[in-house]
Design a protein around this motif. Structure first.
Motif, PDB file in Angstrom:
ATOM      1  N   SER A 285       0.853  -1.188   0.000  1.00 42.15           N
ATOM      2  CA  SER A 285       0.000   0.000   0.000  1.00 42.15           C
ATOM      3  C   SER A 285       0.883   1.230   0.000  1.00 42.15           C
ATOM      4  O   SER A 285       1.814   1.353   0.812  1.00 42.15           O
ATOM      5  N   LEU A 286       0.606   2.162  -0.924  1.00 38.82           N
ATOM      6  CA  LEU A 286       1.415   3.374  -1.037  1.00 38.82           C
ATOM      7  C   LEU A 286       0.969   4.454  -0.064  1.00 38.82           C
ATOM      8  O   LEU A 286       1.582   5.513   0.018  1.00 38.82           O
ATOM      9  N   SER A 287      -0.076   4.192   0.697  1.00 39.06           N
ATOM     10  CA  SER A 287      -0.605   5.176   1.638  1.00 39.06           C
ATOM     11  C   SER A 287       0.359   5.390   2.791  1.00 39.06           C
ATOM     12  O   SER A 287       0.898   4.437   3.360  1.00 39.06           O
ATOM     13  N   SER A 288       0.559   6.646   3.168  1.00 41.55           N
ATOM     14  CA  SER A 288       1.437   6.967   4.293  1.00 41.55           C
ATOM     15  C   SER A 288       0.845   6.499   5.611  1.00 41.55           C
ATOM     16  O   SER A 288       1.536   6.395   6.624  1.00 41.55           O
ATOM     17  N   ARG A 289      -0.454   6.195   5.595  1.00 42.02           N
ATOM     18  CA  ARG A 289      -1.126   5.744   6.814  1.00 42.02           C
ATOM     19  C   ARG A 289      -1.003   4.225   7.004  1.00 42.02           C
ATOM     20  O   ARG A 289      -1.402   3.681   8.025  1.00 42.02           O
ATOM     21  N   ALA A 290      -0.472   3.540   5.993  1.00 44.64           N
ATOM     22  CA  ALA A 290      -0.365   2.082   6.099  1.00 44.64           C
ATOM     23  C   ALA A 290       0.726   1.688   7.100  1.00 44.64           C
ATOM     24  O   ALA A 290       1.786   2.316   7.174  1.00 44.64           O
ATOM     25  N   ASN A 291       0.453   0.673   7.878  1.00 45.26           N
ATOM     26  CA  ASN A 291       1.410   0.175   8.856  1.00 45.26           C
ATOM     27  C   ASN A 291       2.077  -1.086   8.301  1.00 45.26           C
ATOM     28  O   ASN A 291       1.599  -2.188   8.498  1.00 45.26           O
ATOM     29  N   TYR A 292       3.183  -0.903   7.572  1.00 46.78           N
ATOM     30  CA  TYR A 292       3.811  -2.030   6.907  1.00 46.78           C
ATOM     31  C   TYR A 292       5.217  -2.318   7.416  1.00 46.78           C
ATOM     32  O   TYR A 292       5.971  -3.064   6.812  1.00 46.78           O
ATOM     33  N   LYS A 293       5.601  -1.722   8.543  1.00 48.28           N
ATOM     34  CA  LYS A 293       6.971  -1.849   9.015  1.00 48.28           C
ATOM     35  C   LYS A 293       7.378  -3.294   9.285  1.00 48.28           C
ATOM     36  O   LYS A 293       8.528  -3.678   9.117  1.00 48.28           O
ATOM     37  N   TYR A 294       6.416  -4.094   9.727  1.00 51.82           N
ATOM     38  CA  TYR A 294       6.767  -5.450  10.120  1.00 51.82           C
ATOM     39  C   TYR A 294       6.119  -6.510   9.227  1.00 51.82           C
ATOM     40  O   TYR A 294       6.217  -7.688   9.511  1.00 51.82           O
ATOM     41  N   ASP A 295       5.443  -6.095   8.134  1.00 49.90           N
ATOM     42  CA  ASP A 295       4.808  -7.060   7.244  1.00 49.90           C
ATOM     43  C   ASP A 295       5.842  -7.655   6.294  1.00 49.90           C
ATOM     44  O   ASP A 295       6.582  -6.937   5.614  1.00 49.90           O
ATOM     45  N   THR A 296       5.883  -8.969   6.248  1.00 55.35           N
ATOM     46  CA  THR A 296       6.778  -9.671   5.331  1.00 55.35           C
ATOM     47  C   THR A 296       6.016 -10.805   4.664  1.00 55.35           C
ATOM     48  O   THR A 296       4.965 -11.237   5.141  1.00 55.35           O
ATOM     49  N   ILE A 297       6.563 -11.282   3.559  1.00 51.62           N
ATOM     50  CA  ILE A 297       5.961 -12.398   2.846  1.00 51.62           C
ATOM     51  C   ILE A 297       7.088 -13.279   2.299  1.00 51.62           C
ATOM     52  O   ILE A 297       8.166 -12.760   1.953  1.00 51.62           O
ATOM     53  N   GLU A 298       6.857 -14.567   2.274  1.00 57.18           N
ATOM     54  CA  GLU A 298       7.834 -15.490   1.720  1.00 57.18           C
ATOM     55  C   GLU A 298       7.352 -15.988   0.359  1.00 57.18           C
ATOM     56  O   GLU A 298       6.228 -16.474   0.229  1.00 57.18           O
ATOM     57  N   LEU A 299       8.226 -15.860  -0.643  1.00 55.54           N
ATOM     58  CA  LEU A 299       7.888 -16.291  -1.999  1.00 55.54           C
ATOM     59  C   LEU A 299       9.073 -16.994  -2.633  1.00 55.54           C
ATOM     60  O   LEU A 299      10.230 -16.756  -2.257  1.00 55.54           O
ATOM     61  N   ASN A 300       8.786 -17.837  -3.607  1.00 49.06           N
ATOM     62  CA  ASN A 300       9.832 -18.521  -4.353  1.00 49.06           C
ATOM     63  C   ASN A 300      10.236 -17.704  -5.573  1.00 49.06           C
ATOM     64  O   ASN A 300       9.383 -17.165  -6.285  1.00 49.06           O
ATOM     65  N   THR A 301      11.528 -17.629  -5.808  1.00 46.40           N
ATOM     66  CA  THR A 301      12.020 -16.963  -7.006  1.00 46.40           C
ATOM     67  C   THR A 301      11.786 -17.873  -8.215  1.00 46.40           C
ATOM     68  O   THR A 301      11.347 -19.016  -8.081  1.00 46.40           O
ATOM     69  N   SER A 302      12.117 -17.361  -9.403  1.00 40.66           N
ATOM     70  CA  SER A 302      11.964 -18.166 -10.618  1.00 40.66           C
ATOM     71  C   SER A 302      12.826 -19.427 -10.572  1.00 40.66           C
ATOM     72  O   SER A 302      12.512 -20.430 -11.215  1.00 40.66           O
ATOM     73  N   ASN A 303      13.898 -19.380  -9.785  1.00 42.18           N
ATOM     74  CA  ASN A 303      14.799 -20.533  -9.654  1.00 42.18           C
ATOM     75  C   ASN A 303      14.415 -21.457  -8.505  1.00 42.18           C
ATOM     76  O   ASN A 303      15.119 -22.435  -8.234  1.00 42.18           O
ATOM     77  N   GLY A 304      13.298 -21.116  -7.810  1.00 38.55           N
ATOM     78  CA  GLY A 304      12.835 -21.966  -6.725  1.00 38.55           C
ATOM     79  C   GLY A 304      13.401 -21.639  -5.364  1.00 38.55           C
ATOM     80  O   GLY A 304      13.141 -22.360  -4.386  1.00 38.55           O
ATOM     81  N   ASN A 305      14.178 -20.574  -5.244  1.00 38.66           N
ATOM     82  CA  ASN A 305      14.739 -20.178  -3.949  1.00 38.66           C
ATOM     83  C   ASN A 305      13.694 -19.411  -3.136  1.00 38.66           C
ATOM     84  O   ASN A 305      13.043 -18.500  -3.649  1.00 38.66           O
ATOM     85  N   LEU A 306      13.532 -19.766  -1.869  1.00 39.60           N
ATOM     86  CA  LEU A 306      12.579 -19.102  -0.991  1.00 39.60           C
ATOM     87  C   LEU A 306      13.215 -17.846  -0.400  1.00 39.60           C
ATOM     88  O   LEU A 306      14.295 -17.902   0.196  1.00 39.60           O
ATOM     89  N   ILE A 307      12.544 -16.706  -0.577  1.00 37.46           N
ATOM     90  CA  ILE A 307      13.067 -15.444  -0.044  1.00 37.46           C
ATOM     91  C   ILE A 307      11.993 -14.720   0.754  1.00 37.46           C
ATOM     92  O   ILE A 307      10.796 -14.918   0.550  1.00 37.46           O
ATOM     93  N   LYS A 308      12.437 -13.884   1.700  1.00 36.72           N
ATOM     94  CA  LYS A 308      11.534 -13.046   2.476  1.00 36.72           C
ATOM     95  C   LYS A 308      11.540 -11.637   1.897  1.00 36.72           C
ATOM     96  O   LYS A 308      12.602 -11.078   1.603  1.00 36.72           O
ATOM     97  N   ILE A 309      10.341 -11.079   1.759  1.00 38.65           N
ATOM     98  CA  ILE A 309      10.216  -9.744   1.174  1.00 38.65           C
ATOM     99  C   ILE A 309       9.439  -8.847   2.132  1.00 38.65           C
ATOM    100  O   ILE A 309       8.353  -9.209   2.598  1.00 38.65           O
ATOM    101  N   LYS A 310       9.994  -7.680   2.431  1.00 39.87           N
ATOM    102  CA  LYS A 310       9.324  -6.722   3.308  1.00 39.87           C
ATOM    103  C   LYS A 310       8.384  -5.836   2.484  1.00 39.87           C
ATOM    104  O   LYS A 310       8.745  -5.389   1.389  1.00 39.87           O
ATOM    105  N   GLU A 311       7.221  -5.577   3.067  1.00 37.42           N
ATOM    106  CA  GLU A 311       6.280  -4.690   2.367  1.00 37.42           C
ATOM    107  C   GLU A 311       6.881  -3.310   2.176  1.00 37.42           C
ATOM    108  O   GLU A 311       6.695  -2.671   1.137  1.00 37.42           O
TER     109      GLU A 311
END
Length: 417
Positions: A285-311
């Motif tokens: 969310s591009l809103s300045s009111r969004a609370n994304y400091k601690y939101d993360t998600i785990e996804l696989n890259t195209s090569n199958g590597n699992l990475i953590k991504i911060k919002e």
């Protein structure tokens, strides 16, 4: 459904049918279909007008091939994509679409002021739309380049026997004077659209620029009285238009769009297409009111590597690209006009991103606003151009007499540049 008859309305530049009136169980229905072949998808909407109010019967966006930056580059691929879009519409509505309003990007459009004075040659002396059409077509033909084709006309003034009138159709007189802002496009850009629809036995009843549709779908009351900008940010193109008192007078475009965000995310994280789409449209969310400091998600890259991504990191990537696009847009419309801008309307696919309005206002200022389509069944800014095209053709003559003679001369002299 029994197709009983077609009611014909003539518009200023062509004598074309706009309303397909379909008889269904003895009930007369006014149905409007608008299609836009835009970027990598086809927008299709069917509206019904009941007691001066529009209702959405069907809306859909279909992936398409053969279209790039607002132009057809492979007709066979477009035809195949269009067949899919039409089949989806038929399966949902049981309506066979054989007449459409074509909404197009105004790529390299030219604008000019045309006028004509013609003696009314009808036996009864009554002015009809055919007479106006012939008059203006003749005036445009004398001014336009042979490589161009007339697309739209916006009437400015009608005078019947030297008396200014709002709409002369149905009135009696001897001499008619007409002045309008006319726009042309190169035949090489325009004719591929006609060829595609002709192949599918679909009549193109009228044409409307996408920016005109965007304006009509998002305008406020004062916008028709002022000088402003309309911006549509699509997947691989940004269309920019200058409007004066509700009339489109200048256009330009950028060969960039919302897909640049996808490329940025792909470059940094090397994710699959569906995961990039999720990050862009749902996770961040591009809103300045969004609370994304601690939101993360785990996804696989195209090569199958699992990475953590911060919002917060995704937001920075998206905000940076949106800001870059808007800065380019701002430079473009400042080069198009030196007049004071009273409003800026921003619409299109990119504006559906969460919190986009805050970035738009930060870059373009407080006079800017994000489009807001409220039509039930099509509440998404991606439909603003096709919805507004129908609105415009219903209200085509409402701008008559709005531009004064000085403003008209500025268009001719290209002073807005």
């Amino acid at each position: 459904i029994i197709l009983d008859k077609v009611y014909t309305l003539s518009f200023l530049f062509l004598n074309l049918t706009i309303y397909s009136i379909i008889i269904l169980r003895d009930t007369m229905r006014r149905l409007f279909t608008s299609i836009e072949l835009s970027s990598n998808y086809i927008k299709l909407i069917i509206l019904e007008k009941i007691q001066n109010k529009f209702y959405c019967l069907y809306s859909d966006v279909t992936d398409a091939s053969g279209i790039s930056k607002g132009l057809i580059i492979d007709s066979s691929e477009v035809i195949s994509s269009l067949k899919k879009a039409l089949k989806k519409a038929y399966d949902k509505t049981n309506l066979k679409i054989d007449k459409v309003i074509l909404t197009i990007s105004p790529i390299d459009a030219n604008f000019m002021v045309v006028s004509s004075t013609t003696y009314v040659d009808n036996i009864d002396g009554i002015v009809n739309q055919n007479f106006i059409d012939k008059s203006l077509n003749s005036a445009v033909d004398s001014k336009k380049d042979l490589k161009d084709e007339l697309v739209m006309t916006s009437p400015v003034t009608f005078k019947l026997d030297d008396n200014q009138v709002l709409d002369p159709v149905g009135m009696t007189g001897n001499k008619l004077y007409v002045k309008a802002v006319a726009s042309t496009m190169a035949k090489k850009n325009l004719y591929p659209y006609f060829n595609v629809f002709n192949t599918l036995n679909i009549d193109v009843l009228d044409i409307c620029y996408s920016l005109v549709g965007d304006f009509e779908a998002n305008k406020s009351k004062n916008d028709k009285l002022e000088h402003g900008v309309v911006i549509n940010i699509e997947e691989d193109i940004v269309n920019i238009g200058i409007f004066n008192k509700g009339i489109l007078i200048k256009t330009d475009y950028l060969k960039i769009g919302s897909s640049a965000i996808d490329k940025d995310i792909k470059y940094i994280y090397d994710l699959k297409e569906e995961d990039i789409k999720y990050l862009k449209e749902n996770f961040a969310s591009l809103s300045s009111r969004a609370n994304y400091k601690y939101d993360t998600i785990e996804l696989n890259t195209s090569n199958g590597n699992l990475i953590k991504i911060k919002e917060s990191d995704v937001v920075k990537i998206i905000t940076s690209r949106v800001t870059n696009i808007l800065d380019l847009v701002k430079n473009k419309f400042k080069n198009l006009t030196n007049k004071e801008i009273n409003y800026i309307i921003v619409t299109g696919e990119l504006t559906e991103l969460n919190g986009c309005s805050q970035v738009v206002e930060k870059v373009l200022g407080p006079k800017s606003k994000i489009g807001n389509i409220k039509l039930i069944g099509a509440r998404n800014n991606i439909y603003s151009s096709v919805i507004g095209s129908i609105y415009y053709l219903e209200n085509k003559y409402k701008n008559i007499g709005m531009l004064n003679s000085l403003e008209i001369e500025k268009i001719n002299s290209k002073e807005y540049e």
